[in-house]
Design an enzyme around this catalytic site. Structure first.
Site, PDB file in Angstrom:
ATOM      1  N   VAL A  26       0.857  -1.202   0.000  1.00 57.80           N
ATOM      2  CA  VAL A  26       0.000   0.000   0.000  1.00 57.80           C
ATOM      3  C   VAL A  26       0.889   1.247   0.000  1.00 57.80           C
ATOM      4  O   VAL A  26       0.689   2.175  -0.795  1.00 57.80           O
ATOM      5  CB  VAL A  26      -0.941   0.022   1.236  1.00 57.80           C
ATOM      6  CG1 VAL A  26      -1.716   1.340   1.299  1.00 57.80           C
ATOM      7  CG2 VAL A  26      -1.906  -1.155   1.214  1.00 57.80           C
ATOM      8  N   THR A  27       1.893   1.244   0.869  1.00 57.93           N
ATOM      9  CA  THR A  27       2.759   2.422   1.006  1.00 57.93           C
ATOM     10  C   THR A  27       3.473   2.737  -0.307  1.00 57.93           C
ATOM     11  O   THR A  27       3.417   3.869  -0.810  1.00 57.93           O
ATOM     12  CB  THR A  27       3.816   2.175   2.116  1.00 57.93           C
ATOM     13  OG1 THR A  27       3.124   1.864   3.322  1.00 57.93           O
ATOM     14  CG2 THR A  27       4.710   3.388   2.327  1.00 57.93           C
ATOM     15  N   GLY A 107     -14.403  -8.137  12.193  1.00 61.43           N
ATOM     16  CA  GLY A 107     -14.713  -7.041  13.120  1.00 61.43           C
ATOM     17  C   GLY A 107     -14.143  -5.720  12.634  1.00 61.43           C
ATOM     18  O   GLY A 107     -14.825  -4.680  12.649  1.00 61.43           O
ATOM     19  N   ASP A 131      -8.313 -16.558   9.718  1.00 57.67           N
ATOM     20  CA  ASP A 131      -9.557 -17.335   9.810  1.00 57.67           C
ATOM     21  C   ASP A 131     -10.255 -17.569   8.467  1.00 57.67           C
ATOM     22  O   ASP A 131     -11.095 -18.445   8.355  1.00 57.67           O
ATOM     23  CB  ASP A 131     -10.558 -16.636  10.748  1.00 57.67           C
ATOM     24  CG  ASP A 131      -9.999 -16.439  12.138  1.00 57.67           C
ATOM     25  OD1 ASP A 131      -9.122 -17.229  12.536  1.00 57.67           O
ATOM     26  OD2 ASP A 131     -10.422 -15.481  12.817  1.00 57.67           O
ATOM     27  N   ARG A 166      -1.242 -43.372  19.997  1.00 55.48           N
ATOM     28  CA  ARG A 166      -2.218 -42.511  20.665  1.00 55.48           C
ATOM     29  C   ARG A 166      -3.180 -41.865  19.689  1.00 55.48           C
ATOM     30  O   ARG A 166      -2.889 -41.732  18.504  1.00 55.48           O
ATOM     31  CB  ARG A 166      -1.489 -41.382  21.395  1.00 55.48           C
ATOM     32  CG  ARG A 166      -1.054 -41.796  22.756  1.00 55.48           C
ATOM     33  CD  ARG A 166      -0.296 -40.701  23.457  1.00 55.48           C
ATOM     34  NE  ARG A 166       0.215 -41.256  24.705  1.00 55.48           N
ATOM     35  CZ  ARG A 166       1.314 -40.869  25.305  1.00 55.48           C
ATOM     36  NH1 ARG A 166       2.048 -39.908  24.781  1.00 55.48           N
ATOM     37  NH2 ARG A 166       1.694 -41.416  26.431  1.00 55.48           N
ATOM     38  N   SER A 219      -2.528 -45.203  15.430  1.00 51.89           N
ATOM     39  CA  SER A 219      -2.656 -43.847  15.975  1.00 51.89           C
ATOM     40  C   SER A 219      -3.635 -43.066  15.102  1.00 51.89           C
ATOM     41  O   SER A 219      -3.940 -43.489  13.990  1.00 51.89           O
ATOM     42  CB  SER A 219      -1.298 -43.137  15.972  1.00 51.89           C
ATOM     43  OG  SER A 219      -0.860 -42.961  14.646  1.00 51.89           O
ATOM     44  N   HIS A 256      -1.653 -19.548  19.765  1.00 45.77           N
ATOM     45  CA  HIS A 256      -1.186 -18.364  19.028  1.00 45.77           C
ATOM     46  C   HIS A 256      -0.018 -18.617  18.096  1.00 45.77           C
ATOM     47  O   HIS A 256       0.281 -17.760  17.265  1.00 45.77           O
ATOM     48  CB  HIS A 256      -0.862 -17.242  20.017  1.00 45.77           C
ATOM     49  CG  HIS A 256      -2.108 -16.596  20.545  1.00 45.77           C
ATOM     50  ND1 HIS A 256      -2.786 -17.111  21.618  1.00 45.77           N
ATOM     51  CD2 HIS A 256      -2.807 -15.539  20.103  1.00 45.77           C
ATOM     52  CE1 HIS A 256      -3.860 -16.360  21.832  1.00 45.77           C
ATOM     53  NE2 HIS A 256      -3.898 -15.416  20.926  1.00 45.77           N
ATOM     54  N   LEU A 257       0.639 -19.757  18.227  1.00 48.11           N
ATOM     55  CA  LEU A 257       1.748 -19.981  17.291  1.00 48.11           C
ATOM     56  C   LEU A 257       1.237 -20.035  15.846  1.00 48.11           C
ATOM     57  O   LEU A 257       1.981 -19.800  14.899  1.00 48.11           O
ATOM     58  CB  LEU A 257       2.583 -21.212  17.675  1.00 48.11           C
ATOM     59  CG  LEU A 257       2.069 -22.623  17.511  1.00 48.11           C
ATOM     60  CD1 LEU A 257       2.232 -23.114  16.083  1.00 48.11           C
ATOM     61  CD2 LEU A 257       2.836 -23.541  18.436  1.00 48.11           C
ATOM     62  N   ARG A 259      -0.560 -17.901  14.465  1.00 53.09           N
ATOM     63  CA  ARG A 259      -0.582 -16.553  13.885  1.00 53.09           C
ATOM     64  C   ARG A 259       0.803 -16.086  13.447  1.00 53.09           C
ATOM     65  O   ARG A 259       0.925 -15.123  12.707  1.00 53.09           O
ATOM     66  CB  ARG A 259      -1.070 -15.535  14.923  1.00 53.09           C
ATOM     67  CG  ARG A 259      -2.503 -15.629  15.276  1.00 53.09           C
ATOM     68  CD  ARG A 259      -2.856 -14.390  16.082  1.00 53.09           C
ATOM     69  NE  ARG A 259      -4.191 -14.464  16.609  1.00 53.09           N
ATOM     70  CZ  ARG A 259      -5.277 -14.196  15.905  1.00 53.09           C
ATOM     71  NH1 ARG A 259      -5.175 -13.852  14.649  1.00 53.09           N
ATOM     72  NH2 ARG A 259      -6.462 -14.273  16.451  1.00 53.09           N
TER      73      ARG A 259
END
Ligand code: ATP
Length: 326
Positions: A26-27, A107, A131, A166, A219, A256-257, A259
């Protein structure tokens, strides 16, 4: 419409890898078209607290490869009030800013839409969110990097899952959308994806796991989209453990990792193209639209469509996860 001379840029909401590449685009695109540029720190908060700085071409040097956002980001309650937005508008005008480019999610674009209507401010939005929960666009800036981060993490978890035989429930982000969960499940060869768009009963899940876990595999990995209503991966694992105690079930919340990290080439290219398109949109007299991408072509998406009309989940992908997990 008054002549636009100065463009302000801000990043808002959750940070997403590629936001810096978008700020750079943008800049530099704005400067090359003769606009002056101002960076607004900490999203809408910086408009209210008047943290506005002059941006030159060098202000965005050496940032294309960086995750996060050099402008910082914030969630700003005050901007949701008419008084807060009035203050933001007064500061913006005093700084000589005529138009805004807002990089953020659902938002942030809702706030942009309200602000634009209230004060007749030209605003162009860029979809910056891991997201992918915005309408009118096939991709959002940050989504691809987050998807790759999840895939790499699941690859690592698979080593321990298979060594210890597992069942792993891996919780991923997505806000209220299941795109990250669904596509990371496909990319990492998970046994199942649990997404908020589809209700999953515990016995359904057990059957699904039984399908492979008991018959041919030792697993299993189940990707679960975050979901405060059902308790996400933790809630699901508890319910499964209660009814099927024979499973050695573990939970990993990637948190948060997802992001962070250097943006993938795909996110850098998307951010660069969209950042340039935002400036072209301003030159074109567009206002109050988000730049979207559909079938590889950049589009103008009205804020109302971007915010409310999220793309439907592709049920074929969900089915494919199941088919490929036998
Ligand atoms: P992410 O997708 O990563 O969560 P987001 O942009 O959806 O990002 P939000 O926290 O929902 O993140 O919104 C960011 C900011 O946008 C809020 O803190 C607020 O300042 C502004 N905002 C959100 N909704 C509104 C609204 N209805 N009116 C005015 N401003 C809003």
């Amino acid at each position: 419409m008054a002549t636009i001379k100065c463009i302000g840029i801000l990043t808002s909401g959750g940070d997403a890898p590629g936001m810096n590449a978008a700020i750079r685009a943008v800049t530099r695109s704005a400067i090359s078209h003769g606009f002056s540029v101002k960076g607004i720190m900490r999203g809408y908060k910086g408009l209210i607290t008047n943290e506005i700085i002059e941006f030159r071409s060098q202000s965005v040097s050496n940032i294309i490869q960086l995750g996060g956002t050099i402008l910082k980001t914030a969630r700003c309650q005050e901007f949701t009030t008419p008084e807060g937005r009035r203050l933001a508008y007064d500061n913006m005008r005093a700084a000589g800013i005529d138009a805004l480019v807002v990089i953020g999610g659902d938002g942030s674009l809702t706030g942009a839409s309200i602000f634009a209507q209230e004060f007749d401010v030209p605003i162009i939005g860029l979809p910056g969110t891991i997201d992918r929960d915005l309408g009118g666009t096939d991709h959002t800036i940050g989504y691809d990097t987050a998807l790759n981060t999840i895939m790499e993490s699941v690859d690592k978890l698979r080593d321990t899952a298979s060594s210890h035989e597992r069942l792993f429930f891996v919780e991923v982000m997505g806000h209220t959308a299941g795109y990250l969960a669904l596509n990371s499940a496909l990319a990492s060869g998970a046994e199942a994806a649990i997404i908020p768009e589809m209700e999953t009963e515990v016995d359904q899940l057990a059957e699904l796991i039984n399908h492979g876990f008991r018959k041919s595999k030792n697993s299993a990995i189940v990707i679960v989209a975050e979901n405060p209503e059902t308790g996400g991966a933790t809630g699901l694992a508890e319910r499964v453990k209660k009814e099927f105690p024979q499973y050695d079930a573990r939970v990993t919340i990637l948190g948060h990792l997802q992001r962070g990290g250097s943006p993938t080439s795909r996110d850098r290219i998307l951010a660069s193209r969209m950042g340039n398109a935002a400036v072209e949109a301003i030159l074109d007299g567009q206002r109050n639209v988000m730049i979207g991408i559909e079938n590889g072509k950049l589009t103008y998406v009205p804020f109302s469509k971007a915010i409310k009309h999220r793309k439907a989940i592709d049920r074929d992908v969900l089915e494919l996860v199941k088919i490929l997990s036998i």
